[in-house]
Design an enzyme around this catalytic site. Structure first.
Site, PDB file in Angstrom:
ATOM      1  N   HIS A  54       0.796  -1.189  -0.186  1.00  0.00           N
ATOM      2  CA  HIS A  54      -0.024   0.113  -0.105  1.00  0.00           C
ATOM      3  C   HIS A  54       0.795   1.205  -0.141  1.00  0.00           C
ATOM      4  O   HIS A  54       1.978   1.318   0.372  1.00  0.00           O
ATOM      5  CB  HIS A  54      -0.911   0.040   1.186  1.00  0.00           C
ATOM      6  CG  HIS A  54      -2.038  -0.962   1.166  1.00  0.00           C
ATOM      7  ND1 HIS A  54      -3.038  -1.306   2.015  1.00  0.00           N
ATOM      8  CD2 HIS A  54      -2.151  -2.176   0.188  1.00  0.00           C
ATOM      9  CE1 HIS A  54      -3.789  -2.295   1.708  1.00  0.00           C
ATOM     10  NE2 HIS A  54      -3.255  -2.666   0.654  1.00  0.00           N
ATOM     11  N   GLU A  56       1.303   3.749   2.074  1.00  0.00           N
ATOM     12  CA  GLU A  56       1.885   4.185   3.317  1.00  0.00           C
ATOM     13  C   GLU A  56       3.269   3.194   3.251  1.00  0.00           C
ATOM     14  O   GLU A  56       4.151   3.770   3.789  1.00  0.00           O
ATOM     15  CB  GLU A  56       0.809   3.960   4.519  1.00  0.00           C
ATOM     16  CG  GLU A  56      -0.326   4.792   4.585  1.00  0.00           C
ATOM     17  CD  GLU A  56      -1.448   3.964   3.971  1.00  0.00           C
ATOM     18  OE1 GLU A  56      -1.316   3.458   2.820  1.00  0.00           O
ATOM     19  OE2 GLU A  56      -2.541   4.055   4.481  1.00  0.00           O
TER      20      GLU A  56
HETATM   21 ZN    ZN Z   1      -3.230  -0.075   3.715  1.00  0.00          ZN
END
Ligand code: ZN
Length: 295
Positions: A54, A56
């Site tokens: 993801h 982040e």
């Molecule tokens: Zn995530």
């Protein structure tokens, strides 16, 4: 309140998140920028496709130890569930960021959302930071998630009465320019093509490679599509449009003379389908390009 520098970082996160449009579905296109304790950008990342890290996690990996005590600026609420990858709130806590800024909250959060868990762990969380601007990228994913149908954009050439006519050069050029940001394109021949061929995860759209093409918007959603671009006016397009009103239309309207008297017997002269309102107008070729949304 976010600082001017944090607002700039959010706009950067929004911009880079768009690189995931046309490949992340069924996951959302998300961007993240990491600022160090002094507010300097030390990492950024976005989500490319299902099964891969993801936004982040990508941004924190780039920042390394510099993230400690810093701020993560992310366009969608960090996830809080174990899927293909560990939850992002875990990565944010492990990196020891002090502050997390979120543009849009995630309606798919299971149980307590990532923001709540981060707050419980003592991280300062601000939400709704540039939410409207983040929705420019996340909007189609968000509306598809809420309705259980992909966001549909229909591009067509209009006759003078506003009714769609066969695909023209303007429509072909439009589709060529836009398709990379969409999961699927419904071609004039009625076929479903990936907007960017081969861009999605391995198991996404496996159903489209078989003989049975999903006939309903719900089936397209189940196959992983969150955005669909319908090109022109064809039986294949008509079948989908009959089942699913487009959220957005892009209409190429023929030009007229500066002074022109329509024949009253020819019926009304129109531009957008009823129920749509104009969102942009610009001259294009010998006519006008008009975009509209429903409602
Ligand atoms: Zn995530």
């Amino acid at each position: 309140m976010p600082s001017a520098h944090e607002v700039r970082a959010m706009r950067r996160a929004i911009a880079i998140s768009a690189q995931g449009l046309g490949s992340t579905s069924p996951n959302p296109p998300v961007g993240c920028v990491v600022l160090d304790v002094r507010g300097r950008t030390v990492g950024e990342g976005y989500h490319l496709r299902k099964g891969e890290p993801h936004a982040e996690v990508n941004a924190l990996a780039a920042a390394g130890r510099s993230a400690e005590g810093g701020t993560a600026v992310v366009t969608l609420e960090p996830c809080n569930h174990y899927g293909r990858t560990p939850p992002c709130r875990e990565a944010l806590l492990a990196a020891r960021v002090a502050r997390v800024l979120i543009a849009v909250m995630d309606p798919t959060s299971r149980g307590a959302g990532g923001a709540a868990v981060l707050r419980q762990a003592g991280v300062e969380v601000e939400q709704d930071v540039l939410a409207d601007e983040a929705l420019v990228v996340l909007g189609p994913w968000l509306s598809a998630t809420k309705t259980g149908r992909p966001h549909v954009t229909w591009v067509y050439q209009a006759a003078l009465d506003g009714s769609p006519v066969g695909e023209g050069e303007a429509v072909r050029n439009e589709v060529a320019a836009l398709r990379g940001a969409y999961d699927l394109v419904v071609t004039a021949g009625g076929a479903f093509d990936e907007g960017r061929p081969g861009s999605h995860g391995r198991d996404v759209f496996a159903v489209l490679r078989g003989d049975a093409v999903p006939g309903s918007p719900e089936a397209l959603f189940a196959a992983g599509a969150r955005s669909v671009l319908v090109a022109g006016h064809s039986p294949g397009a008509a079948a989908l449009l009959a089942a699913c009103l487009p959220d957005e239309v892009i209409v190429h309207v023929p030009g007229t003379a500066e002074s022109w008297a329509p024949s009253p017997e020819a019926g009304p002269v129109g531009v957008l389908p009823d129920g749509y309102r104009v969102t942009s107008v610009a001259p294009a070729g010998n006519g006008v390009r008009v975009t509209g949304t429903r409602g």
